[in-house]
Write a protein that holds these residues in place. Structure first.
Motif, PDB file in Angstrom:
ATOM      1  N   TRP A   1      -8.064   4.950   4.853  1.00 37.37           N
ATOM      2  CA  TRP A   1      -8.025   4.015   3.728  1.00 37.37           C
ATOM      3  C   TRP A   1      -9.116   4.372   2.724  1.00 37.37           C
ATOM      4  O   TRP A   1     -10.274   4.531   3.092  1.00 37.37           O
TER       5      TRP A   1
ATOM      6  N   VAL B   1       0.834  -1.192   0.000  1.00 34.75           N
ATOM      7  CA  VAL B   1       0.000   0.000   0.000  1.00 34.75           C
ATOM      8  C   VAL B   1       0.868   1.240   0.000  1.00 34.75           C
ATOM      9  O   VAL B   1       1.918   1.280   0.619  1.00 34.75           O
TER      10      VAL B   1
ATOM     11  N   SER C   1      -3.831   5.314   0.853  1.00 32.99           N
ATOM     12  CA  SER C   1      -3.942   5.352   2.307  1.00 32.99           C
ATOM     13  C   SER C   1      -3.026   6.447   2.816  1.00 32.99           C
ATOM     14  O   SER C   1      -1.993   6.741   2.219  1.00 32.99           O
TER      15      SER C   1
ATOM     16  N   THR D   1      -4.869   5.426  10.317  1.00 30.36           N
ATOM     17  CA  THR D   1      -4.688   5.394   8.867  1.00 30.36           C
ATOM     18  C   THR D   1      -6.023   5.575   8.166  1.00 30.36           C
ATOM     19  O   THR D   1      -7.005   4.916   8.508  1.00 30.36           O
TER      20      THR D   1
ATOM     21  N   VAL E   1     -10.661   2.479  -0.423  1.00 28.15           N
ATOM     22  CA  VAL E   1     -10.623   1.182  -1.112  1.00 28.15           C
ATOM     23  C   VAL E   1     -11.605   1.189  -2.263  1.00 28.15           C
ATOM     24  O   VAL E   1     -12.674   1.802  -2.209  1.00 28.15           O
TER      25      VAL E   1
ATOM     26  N   VAL F   1      -6.686  -1.152  -2.951  1.00 26.40           N
ATOM     27  CA  VAL F   1      -6.529   0.037  -2.120  1.00 26.40           C
ATOM     28  C   VAL F   1      -6.105   1.189  -3.025  1.00 26.40           C
ATOM     29  O   VAL F   1      -5.017   1.179  -3.591  1.00 26.40           O
TER      30      VAL F   1
END
Length: 425
Positions: A421, A18, A39, A419, A423, A36
């Protein structure tokens, strides 16, 4: 996220890392389309104690709230939602308010910070594109809140018998109306005050007053030409009532809850948005003569369909047993989650997990897991709300994940490790 965690999409054998330095490994089926999108690690988050929102997506930007309600670390981070590129960051040098954190209206981000000594707080407005501070306004404890009347785009405040509409871009007062009790809730074009008065949100003009009309809780909802709200019940503690939005006249009434809600607990009554899908209203709890979960035609109050044979058979697990999704309802039962179509109650899909959150056409199914005393993570499966087809699965650090926000085929969440994210689903 730990290196042992897997983020998976489809069936494939390729692996990657990532972006932005996050320690995660994932598998994906299509090497040209990573599961992903991006991030970003941000510092000092508190999704465990947050009343939210933590993530808001609007106008191509992803706004994230960091910090706490009990120490002066509140901050806003804004990213390009498509690429994850950082756009701006603002430290508020204060603690978040417990009532709300921030919201976005038009091109303005409104943030609400509080005084740990409960003396009040401050509303601050920032340009959503640049983070430039536009204005700030001190508010008393009784006026705390970030209620935006979406049809007019005005910020609504209440204090000392006054309800006021404020331009969120400039902070200027657009209108002010005196009412007997300034406690109020927003519903469609209206602002409904607890003294039985309904105001037009755009102008503050009084539309009607109904003696004996005292809405309960902090939730109301426009439904067709009606206004849906909780009221003191005739045969049970809480009725669900639909009134004509233009006159306040009762259109239909149904027993809703057989237990008395705690008047001192914010959110003691389930938000009405969780009970409405299209024009169907779902009543998951036993009350009055109702012996099974029942759906009503929200326009007429007539019964549309029922689910199961009895409440005992369904095995409802909590007072808030349902979540609205596009075209249906997800019901929490003794055997897991079941999604029912709003129009006829047919079962769309079933899952053996217990927790769900919805955003747009997606449902996020959660399972909290623990390996050792201090090692917790949350497994998440994103499914299509209409068919239950798995679109993405993954694991996140900690025993909590923020409520999701969606933009097109991107779903954005903040994990307890700090974090963000985004997606692809």
């Amino acid at each position: 996220m730990s290196r042992r965690s897997l983020l998976r999409r489809g069936a494939g054998a390729a692996a990657g890392v990532v972006a932005a330095g996050a320690a995660a490994v994932y598998l994906f089926g299509d090497p040209t389309r990573d599961p992903v999108a991006w991030s970003r690690k941000i510092a000092d988050v508190d999704v465990y104690n947050s009343d939210g929102p933590d993530v808001v997506v609007a106008d191509g930007r992803c706004h994230v709230g960091a910090g706490h309600y009990y120490k002066e670390t509140a901050a806003l981070h804004t990213f390009d939602v498509a690429t994850g590129k950082p756009l701006w960051k603002v430290s508020l040098n204060a603690a978040w308010a417990r009532e709300a954190r921030f919201t976005v209206v038009g091109g303005t981000v409104l943030a609400l910070t509080g005084d740990p000594a409960d003396k009040g707080g401050q509303v601050q407005a920032f340009d959503a594109a640049t983070g430039e501070r536009r204005w700030g306004k001190s508010v008393s404890y009784g006026a705390m809140g970030l209620d935006v009347h979406r049809p007019s785009g005005l910020l609504i405040t209440r204090e000392d018998g006054h309800v006021t509409g404020i331009d969120p871009r400039t902070g200027d007062e657009r209108w002010a109306t005196d009412v007997y009790d300034a406690t109020s809730i927003l519903a469609g074009d209206l602002i409904v005050c607890s003294d039985g008065t309904a105001l037009l949100g755009k102008t503050g003009k009084e539309l009607w007053t109904r003696s004996g009309f005292e809405p309960l809780g902090d939730s109301a909802r426009a439904l067709g030409e009606g206004l849906l709200c909780y009221e003191t019940g005739r045969t049970v503690p809480v009725d669900l009532v639909c009134r004509k939005a233009d006159t306040g006249e009762v259109m239909w009434r149904s027993p809703f809850q057989a237990t008395k809600p705690d008047a001192f607990v914010v959110g003691a009554l389930q938000p009405l948005d969780e009970l409405v899908s299209g024009t169907t209203v779902f009543l998951p709890l036993a009350a009055g003569s109702r012996r099974k979960p029942t759906a009503l035609n929200g326009l007429t109050g007539g019964q549309a369909w029922t689910y199961g044979s009895t409440y005992e058979e369904v095995g409802l697990e909590a007072a808030r047993a349902t979540t609205s999704v596009t075209g249906g309802f997800v019901l929490s039962t003794g055997s897991g989650l079941v999604c029912l179509a709003a129009d006829d109650g047919r079962q769309r899909w079933h899952a053996d997990t217990r927790q769900v959150q919805a955003t747009g056409t997606y449902a996020l199914l959660y399972r909290k897991e623990q390996a050792r005393v201090f090692q917790h993570w949350t497994s998440v499966r994103i499914v299509g709300a209409g068919n239950g087809r798995t679109l993405w699965t993954g694991e996140f650090d900690g025993a909590a994940v923020s409520e999701p926000a969606a933009s097109g085929d991107l779903v954005v969440v903040l994990d307890a490790g700090g974090t963000v994210w985004a997606v692809r689903v």
